[in-house]
Design a protein around this motif. Structure first.
Motif, short mmCIF file in Angstrom:
data_model
loop_
_atom_site.label_atom_id
_atom_site.label_comp_id
_atom_site.label_asym_id
_atom_site.label_seq_id
_atom_site.Cartn_x
_atom_site.Cartn_y
_atom_site.Cartn_z
N ASN A 78 33.58 34.14 18.47
CA ASN A 78 33.98 35.43 19.06
C ASN A 78 35.49 35.61 19.05
OD1 ASN A 78 31.30 36.08 19.72
ND2 ASN A 78 31.44 34.74 21.51
N GLU A 79 35.92 36.79 18.68
CA GLU A 79 37.36 37.07 18.66
C GLU A 79 37.89 37.21 20.09
OE1 GLU A 79 38.20 39.85 15.70
OE2 GLU A 79 40.39 39.77 15.98
N TYR A 80 37.04 37.66 21.00
CA TYR A 80 37.45 37.77 22.40
C TYR A 80 36.37 37.12 23.26
CZ TYR A 80 40.28 41.33 20.23
OH TYR A 80 41.14 41.99 19.39
N SER A 81 36.75 36.28 24.19
CA SER A 81 35.76 35.72 25.10
C SER A 81 35.35 36.79 26.09
CB SER A 81 36.34 34.52 25.84
OG SER A 81 36.58 33.46 24.95
N ASP A 82 34.11 36.78 26.49
CA ASP A 82 33.63 37.77 27.46
C ASP A 82 34.23 37.53 28.83
OD1 ASP A 82 32.05 38.89 25.51
OD2 ASP A 82 30.27 37.75 26.07
N SER A 83 34.63 38.61 29.45
CA SER A 83 35.12 38.58 30.83
C SER A 83 34.18 39.44 31.65
CB SER A 83 36.54 39.12 30.83
OG SER A 83 36.86 39.68 32.07
N ALA A 84 33.94 39.10 32.90
CA ALA A 84 32.96 39.85 33.67
C ALA A 84 33.30 39.92 35.15
CB ALA A 84 31.57 39.24 33.48
N PRO A 85 34.44 40.54 35.48
CA PRO A 85 34.79 40.67 36.90
C PRO A 85 33.61 41.28 37.66
CG PRO A 85 36.59 41.46 35.52
CD PRO A 85 35.43 41.18 34.61
N GLY A 86 33.34 40.72 38.80
CA GLY A 86 32.23 41.23 39.60
C GLY A 86 30.89 40.58 39.31
N GLY A 124 38.08 35.63 50.34
CA GLY A 124 38.17 37.07 50.14
C GLY A 124 37.64 37.55 48.80
N CYS A 125 37.33 36.64 47.92
CA CYS A 125 36.81 37.05 46.61
C CYS A 125 35.34 37.44 46.72
CB CYS A 125 36.89 35.89 45.60
SG CYS A 125 38.55 35.44 45.14
N LEU A 126 34.95 38.35 45.86
CA LEU A 126 33.52 38.56 45.64
C LEU A 126 32.94 37.23 45.18
CD1 LEU A 126 33.10 41.93 43.72
CD2 LEU A 126 32.21 41.30 45.98
N LEU A 127 31.76 36.88 45.64
CA LEU A 127 31.15 35.63 45.21
C LEU A 127 30.77 35.72 43.73
CD1 LEU A 127 28.86 34.64 48.23
CD2 LEU A 127 31.30 34.25 47.86
N GLY A 128 31.14 34.72 42.97
CA GLY A 128 30.75 34.66 41.57
C GLY A 128 31.97 34.60 40.65
N TYR A 129 31.96 35.47 39.63
CA TYR A 129 33.02 35.44 38.62
C TYR A 129 34.41 35.49 39.25
CZ TYR A 129 35.36 36.38 34.18
OH TYR A 129 36.17 36.31 33.07
N ALA A 206 31.77 28.34 33.50
CA ALA A 206 31.10 28.45 34.79
C ALA A 206 29.92 29.39 34.63
CB ALA A 206 32.07 28.97 35.85
N TYR A 207 28.87 29.10 35.38
CA TYR A 207 27.64 29.88 35.28
C TYR A 207 27.58 30.88 36.42
CZ TYR A 207 22.77 30.94 34.22
OH TYR A 207 21.60 31.57 33.86
N VAL A 208 27.85 32.14 36.09
CA VAL A 208 27.80 33.24 37.07
C VAL A 208 27.16 34.44 36.39
CG1 VAL A 208 29.76 32.56 38.52
CG2 VAL A 208 30.17 33.89 36.44
N GLY A 209 26.55 35.30 37.18
CA GLY A 209 25.97 36.52 36.61
C GLY A 209 24.90 36.23 35.57
N GLY A 210 24.30 35.06 35.60
CA GLY A 210 23.18 34.77 34.72
C GLY A 210 23.53 34.18 33.37
#
Lengths: 265, 265, 265, 265
Positions: A78-86, A124-129, A206-210
């Motif tokens: 992949n040219e860009y790694s996936d990012s998934a805030p939230g 204070g962060c959303l749990l996960g990513y 890290a394993y977040v959001g499935g």
């Protein structure tokens, strides 16, 4: 994007030395190996097996003299790694069975010692990513990247105390912090396009959001161009080589990653 | 000995067609893959997984038009296959767990129908390797090698009735006969140096004397130069390609196996 | 010999708490489970999976209140563990692939820190079984068995410095010392008949002479009556329970192992 | 719902006879084994292994005389099997790797011979669950359930021609028809509460809408109370027992499934 990766290791062997190498990237869901070469010189009997994590490992006994391994791969990644805030934290009861061993402390990632620190960093962060992103940013800000003395493998707790480390050490801290928040995390060893200086690299997932996401505290931003050689819980699982008997370090290491024009593939 | 194997398959695709290919030889105890190339054109997303038998499988959806796969490998393999007259039958309770599924009837090897025939053929033989050798010789003498009509997969019982078949069919009969004597047997698909005419090949292995041995009723004598692509219980498990939807056969198939001077490896 | 093992664990749960238990012994080459019972109360959804080492693991979320697990097994196991003085060291290139991960350092067995000590202890021994026997005897002589403070998991190096530990700690030292001599070693958790005081037990196995042998520094002599629940590289892999969220220790633990008259089985 | 299942098999053994049994249900995502008993008489050495499909298999050699196996399990399973009209066909490229082998023809399910029939039966159906439901209904209407001559294993094509069969035969036809439509399907062997007459049962599962669903052409309607002992591609993979040497059938078979009041569990 298409990359051509190569790694050359040379050893001065004094006594017959058993080695287990992990230098053969595999095709999988995230990368495709279009071609590949693995040359050891002088030739000795060599066999291959798959470890518990699915990595390809090569076994051989190097004989006294100069011994070298040269591997080349042409890889689509992949040219860009996936990012998934939230992307949400996955409750432990919903995690796939295969991720569970990445929740436990391991040789170099004593997650049991990082509970308080992880809670502070990710407050204070959303749990996960977002927790993992905060951890990665905290490592960038706090642990100095430094290659001096990198041959001794230190644990995440030791690296944290020391305040500096190499890519593998920074990844270990990220992994230990994630696990202490019940987020599965694993070490990845491989290549990164345009890494400065060029060498074999380590980062973490890290394993977040499935699904698994890439994180790399040694880089200012999330980017692409990663080629995975192996996965594991930490550097004890994913050594590029394990060697038995009197320690023997490469006398030469050359790593290259080149961008390939798609038309030449 | 060092061999360079190549396989080129070309298809005329009319509707998007899911394929599972099994065209990537693996390094293992019996062969070492020094280099390898796997090119599909035009490029489509492709992923790889390992099946229940440890074979590497590639999944993709070919789009309408001409679609081709080209694979090349440089492989070190045995110049002579091991022969072991007298190697004993292994009692079922002493067989490794991993061999047990190769005792059972499978789609194209209805070993349950070959009890009487196997007893006749192997009468008077030492139990074990010599039984399998007698079976192989019986197939050589009895089942005519013939390529006409080979596109329809027949079972061992059907081939036996017909009295002729291709390499895969002869191997299926050998496997069915072995299993009916409680000898584990499996189909192997791959390359054979100097096969006449050159194409992808199939033979079988039987487990006697504590290991797997190679048998090939299509060849006058036991020889070397085999390169394994995949293993399984029969051709249902080890198809070079499985394709879903309207059947689509290769419009071109080119297979080559060349001897390499060791110095060029 | 036939043993009836039972383990009862009770927890006071304050918030919904994910658990992974490893409390179900498996039949295998060394033991046969004739009957088995696994009751959790109150009932909550529970699923089971097999980890990377082949152990059966149970996943559930305990709800606030009293939560208990009660397991009972009737097991046939060896009355005497095999001993094999003189059984040789297996050269690394001849070790089965499946043993190789037991050569590497792990969370609680930092074998990389035990090279000198292992060499000293096993000096003059025949390579193999006798080295492991010398290591076991050295632990008996040197590390005091003491249960105080056993709830904090210490690593082999920490235990060695402290000079005392519980069964798990003594096994960790044995494992670290073996691995530093290139002998595969793994932790076993389970039951031991007539253990004093009776509780869940841990010991270790070393791979010499072509198979795994039992070693236990907590017992004056090698004996039988072991029932295995799980294997792994160290206590991080083979926790009887892993629990996520605020730590929660059993408020009650009852372990029993009774000899059964064979006629009642 | 909680069920107590039991199976008793008795054999008259004339020569030492190797057996592989598959009689131990496993806990998994769909069922929980709370207790279990597995008694063989007279006692002989017995070992257990896990086959390629994850089923527990027991190996032993029965000695001349009367030999019996008695197994009892207490199992929590679903009171109603899930039904999902409209659940979609999963495109082959989106199927999990682990389902792919259930697309291929196997010993008793020659899906390659059922293309036309499957197309006819499922004509006009929504692709996916509704196709499988139509297939199941077609079997109910067309293939007579009949136990005469059930000891000879027939293939789906043979059963279809004959027009009648036992539960296993009806399941084989369902599987062959599904696979010919590119729907993964597998055979399940186990218990069914209130089966008439009570015996070991076989049914099939098809993978649609992202998971496996239960189908059973021997029952007028979809119901619950299933307990799985083993999975596989067809009866060749999931034999309750495989026996080697002169055939030997049970002289007694007793199967019972009782509903348990939850309070007694």
């Amino acid at each position: 994007m298409w990359l051509r990766t190569s790694c050359y290791l040379e050893f001065d062997i004094t006594v017959p030395t058993p080695f287990i190498f992990m230098l053969r990237p595999r095709s999988g869901a995230q990368q495709w190996i279009a071609s590949e070469e693995y040359i050891h010189q002088p030739s000795v009997p060599i066999t291959e097996f798959t470890d518990n994590y699915g990595n390809l490992c090569q076994r051989l006994i190097a004989q006294p003299g100069t011994f070298s391994i040269s591997t080349i791969s042409v890889v689509q990644t992949n040219e860009y790694s996936d990012s998934a805030p939230g992307a949400p934290f996955i409750d432990i009861d919903l995690l796939p069975d295969s991720t569970l061993s990445y929740l436990l402390p391991s040789r170099y990632c004593e997650s049991d010692k990082f509970l308080t620190l992880a809670a502070e960093i990710s407050q204070g962060c959303l749990l996960g990513y977002d927790q993992v992103a905060a951890i990665t940013q905290w490592i960038r800000n706090t642990i100095r990247y430094e290659t001096v003395g990198s041959e001794t493998l230190l644990s995440a707790a030791e690296v944290n105390q020391r305040g500096c480390g190499v890519c593998r050490d920074l990844a270990h801290i990220g992994i230990a912090l994630c696990r202490s928040l019940s987020i599965p995390a694993r070490l990845v060893v491989g290549y990164l396009y345009q890494l400065q200086p060029m060498e074999l690299h380590a980062w973490f997932e890290a394993y977040v959001g499935g699904r698994w996401y890439t994180f790399d505290a040694t880089q200012a931003d999330l980017r692409g161009g990663y080629v995975t050689i192996g996965y594991g819980r930490d550097a004890a699982d994913v050594a590029v080589f394990n060697q038995f008997g009197p320690p023997s370090y490469p006398t030469q290491t050359r790593v290259e990653v080149e961008l390939m024009p798609a038309k030449n593939v």
